[in-house]
Design an enzyme around this catalytic site. Structure first.
Site, PDB file in Angstrom:
ATOM      1  N   GLU A  89       0.813  -1.225   0.000  1.00  0.00           N
ATOM      2  CA  GLU A  89       0.000   0.000   0.000  1.00  0.00           C
ATOM      3  C   GLU A  89       0.840   1.265   0.000  1.00  0.00           C
ATOM      4  O   GLU A  89       0.821   2.032   0.968  1.00  0.00           O
ATOM      5  CB  GLU A  89      -0.857   0.038   1.270  1.00  0.00           C
ATOM      6  N   CYS A  94       0.564  33.314  11.933  1.00  0.00           N
ATOM      7  CA  CYS A  94       0.969  34.011  13.156  1.00  0.00           C
ATOM      8  C   CYS A  94       1.480  33.027  14.169  1.00  0.00           C
ATOM      9  O   CYS A  94       0.797  32.691  15.137  1.00  0.00           O
ATOM     10  CB  CYS A  94      -0.199  34.815  13.694  1.00  0.00           C
TER      11      CYS A  94
HETATM   12  N1  LLP Z   1      -1.158   1.708   4.711  1.00  0.00           N
HETATM   13  C1  LLP Z   1      -1.512   2.096   5.948  1.00  0.00           C
HETATM   14  C2  LLP Z   1      -2.355   1.220   6.755  1.00  0.00           C
HETATM   15  C3  LLP Z   1      -1.074   3.332   6.443  1.00  0.00           C
HETATM   16  O1  LLP Z   1      -1.417   3.696   7.672  1.00  0.00           O
HETATM   17  C4  LLP Z   1      -0.271   4.168   5.636  1.00  0.00           C
HETATM   18  C5  LLP Z   1       0.168   5.477   6.117  1.00  0.00           C
HETATM   19  C6  LLP Z   1       0.049   3.732   4.341  1.00  0.00           C
HETATM   20  C7  LLP Z   1      -0.401   2.481   3.920  1.00  0.00           C
HETATM   21  C8  LLP Z   1       0.874   4.555   3.394  1.00  0.00           C
HETATM   22  O2  LLP Z   1       2.163   4.778   3.876  1.00  0.00           O
HETATM   23  P1  LLP Z   1       3.248   5.544   2.954  1.00  0.00           P
HETATM   24  O3  LLP Z   1       3.582   4.644   1.801  1.00  0.00           O
HETATM   25  O4  LLP Z   1       2.631   6.808   2.520  1.00  0.00           O
HETATM   26  O5  LLP Z   1       4.402   5.763   3.864  1.00  0.00           O
HETATM   27  N2  LLP Z   1       1.332  12.206   7.679  1.00  0.00           N
HETATM   28  C9  LLP Z   1       2.592  11.507   7.767  1.00  0.00           C
HETATM   29  C10 LLP Z   1       2.500  10.109   7.217  1.00  0.00           C
HETATM   30  C11 LLP Z   1       1.428   9.274   7.897  1.00  0.00           C
HETATM   31  C12 LLP Z   1       1.311   7.914   7.299  1.00  0.00           C
HETATM   32  C13 LLP Z   1       0.084   7.237   7.791  1.00  0.00           C
HETATM   33  N3  LLP Z   1      -0.153   5.950   7.249  1.00  0.00           N
HETATM   34  C14 LLP Z   1       3.658  12.321   7.046  1.00  0.00           C
HETATM   35  O6  LLP Z   1       3.354  13.405   6.556  1.00  0.00           O
HETATM   36  O7  LLP Z   1       4.828  11.921   7.012  1.00  0.00           O
END
Ligand code: LLP
Length: 445
Positions: A289, A360
């Protein structure tokens, strides 16, 4: 400093993305502006499919929380990927984009009854059950609706990913999933098998995000394959599906050395093959994913420089017309970015400045200490690798409207999300009768 995707510096010395001059983009669409490089998004999708699907029959599921809207759903559908959603809102967007429901995976640690009902009504492919509360709730709802939900169970394998603690999820002390090492995961599988309205299809884990170390993915896959062996021994069934989550890290700044997607596939598939051979297991269908790695490097944010404050011997603050409202990641995770002066992209760096926003708040910093050519008010700053978790985590702090998003490709640019207007900001405000201008103020006696 690295140029990403279709970026190049054109004859005018301007940064160009998708064949479109970014100075023109700023002029035509205003700033701040999120620019998404369609060819780059599609290229990465294809690289994922080549590495995981063609060789190994794995399913690649885009984690839409990284960047989502109608157009993005269409691109993902056209590229043949599946979709991970985590809320009624993401699900609604996918359905409105006519994304095939059977290719949607529904995640979340506290899905609401109405969200689960919606997922069942639309017949999403899989619901990823996170906890016992949800398991009972979903079984009851499916029973009431006369359907059988096909589920994966989210497990916490007890694998520490080397990344920022806020985006680590595989460790035992996590709000997500059924814990493997203390036996809760096995208990969950056994319970699930007794529930008449749930069809147990497999297991899921996600160890964290922005992970560079491929051995973490390899380790997690092995732990999950051990669980599959235990399930065969203790529950007498062959697990059909193994979803190993996302988390593949990308380049943000010099020194970041992401692995290749082929190396990622190798780390995962070699672990699965090794464990299949070791325990004579059936090969489960593998799913991954990715979110960030599909869109992260394809995104650039354009800003216009306004005020510049120099504190001699200390720091030069260059303020742009956006900031933490369109990119909260530096404030939240100490995230770092690279940037260029888009209208003088070929000029050498001559000074060190810090790029701040217009909110701000002193924590409203985009980049601390970056070397740039002499920056002037009116310059266009392009911050790189803002495609993932920027637009989706943006906010209206200080009543700033969210920027527009344009999709560029082959010299054309299309707005895929409109800039929020002042009217948009007022859309949900309501003024009770007694507060309307001209109403007599009644004093409470
Ligand atoms: N699958 C699940 C169950 C997840 O919780 C996540 C991300 C992904 C896949 C995708 O992960 P990726 O390939 O994008 O690393 N807001 C944070 C990242 C939070 C990720 C949450 N879950 C940031 O800006 O770094």
């Amino acid at each position: 400093m690295k140029l990403h995707g279709t970026m190049r510096i054109n004859e005018l010395g301007h940064l160009e993305i998708g064949g479109y001059d970014t100075v023109e983009l700023a002029r035509n669409f205003g700033t701040p502006l999120y620019v998404m490089d369609e060819a780059e998004i599609r290229r990465v999708c294809r690289e994922y499919r080549a590495a995981f699907t063609d060789g190994f029959g794995a399913e690649v599921i885009y984690a839409s929380k990284a960047f989502m809207n109608l157009a993005m759903c269409r691109v993902i559908e056209e590229e043949g990927l599946s979709l991970d959603v985590v809320s009624g809102g993401e699900l609604y967007t996918a359905i409105k984009a006519r994304f095939p429901a059977s290719r949607i995976y529904f995640h979340g640690n506290n899905k609401q009854p109405q969200e689960l009902r919606m997922a069942l009504e639309y017949r999403v492919g899989r619901i990823v059950v996170d906890n016992f509360h949800e398991m009972t709730l979903l079984n009851d709802l499916a029973g009431q609706m006369g359907v059988r939900a096909q589920v994966l169970l989210r497990l916490t394998p007890g694998v520490e990913a080397h990344t920022h603690e806020y985006i680590r999820t595989g460790q035992i002390d996590s709000k997500f999933g059924f814990t493997v090492p203390n036996g809760q995961a096995m208990e969950a599988v056994k319970s699930c098998l007794t529930l008449p309205h749930l069809e147990f299809k497999g297991i899921h884990c996600h160890i964290g995000s922005q992970v560079f170390d491929m051995s973490s993915f390899n380790h997690a896959a092995k732990v999950m394959m051990e669980v599959i062996k235990d399930i065969r021994e203790q529950a007498g069934i062959a697990v059909e599906e193994l979803n190993l989550g996302g988390g593949f890290g990308i380049y943000y700044v010099e020194g970041d050395q992401p692995a290749t997607i082929a190396e990622y596939a190798q780390a995962v598939t070699s672990a699965v093959k090794e464990m299949v051979a070791k325990h004579q297991l059936n090969i489960p269908k593998i799913m991954i994913e990715p979110g960030r790695s599909i869109v992260g490097e394809a995104g650039t944010t354009l800003y216009t420089v306004g005020s510049i404050k120099e504190i001699p011997g200390i720091r030069k603050y260059v303020a742009v017309d956006g900031g933490m409202a369109d990119n909260p990641r530096p404030a939240l995770y100490q995230a770092r970015y690279e940037a260029v002066v888009a209208n003088r992209a070929a000029e050498p760096a001559v000074e060190t400045v810090s790029i701040t926003g217009k909110c701000c708040e002193s924590g409203d910093m985009l980049i601390w200490d970056i070397n740039l050519p002499q920056v002037k008010s009116g310059d266009i700053i392009a911050v790189f690798c803002t495609g993932a978790y920027n637009y989706t985590m943006s906010m209206n702090y200080n009543r700033l409207g969210r920027p527009a998003v344009v999709l560029v490709n082959d010299g054309r640019a299309d707005v895929i999300v409109e800039r929020e207007s002042y009217e948009d900001l007022l859309r949900n405000d309501r003024l009770p009768e007694r507060l309307r201008v001209g109403q007599k103020i009644k004093l409470v006696q």
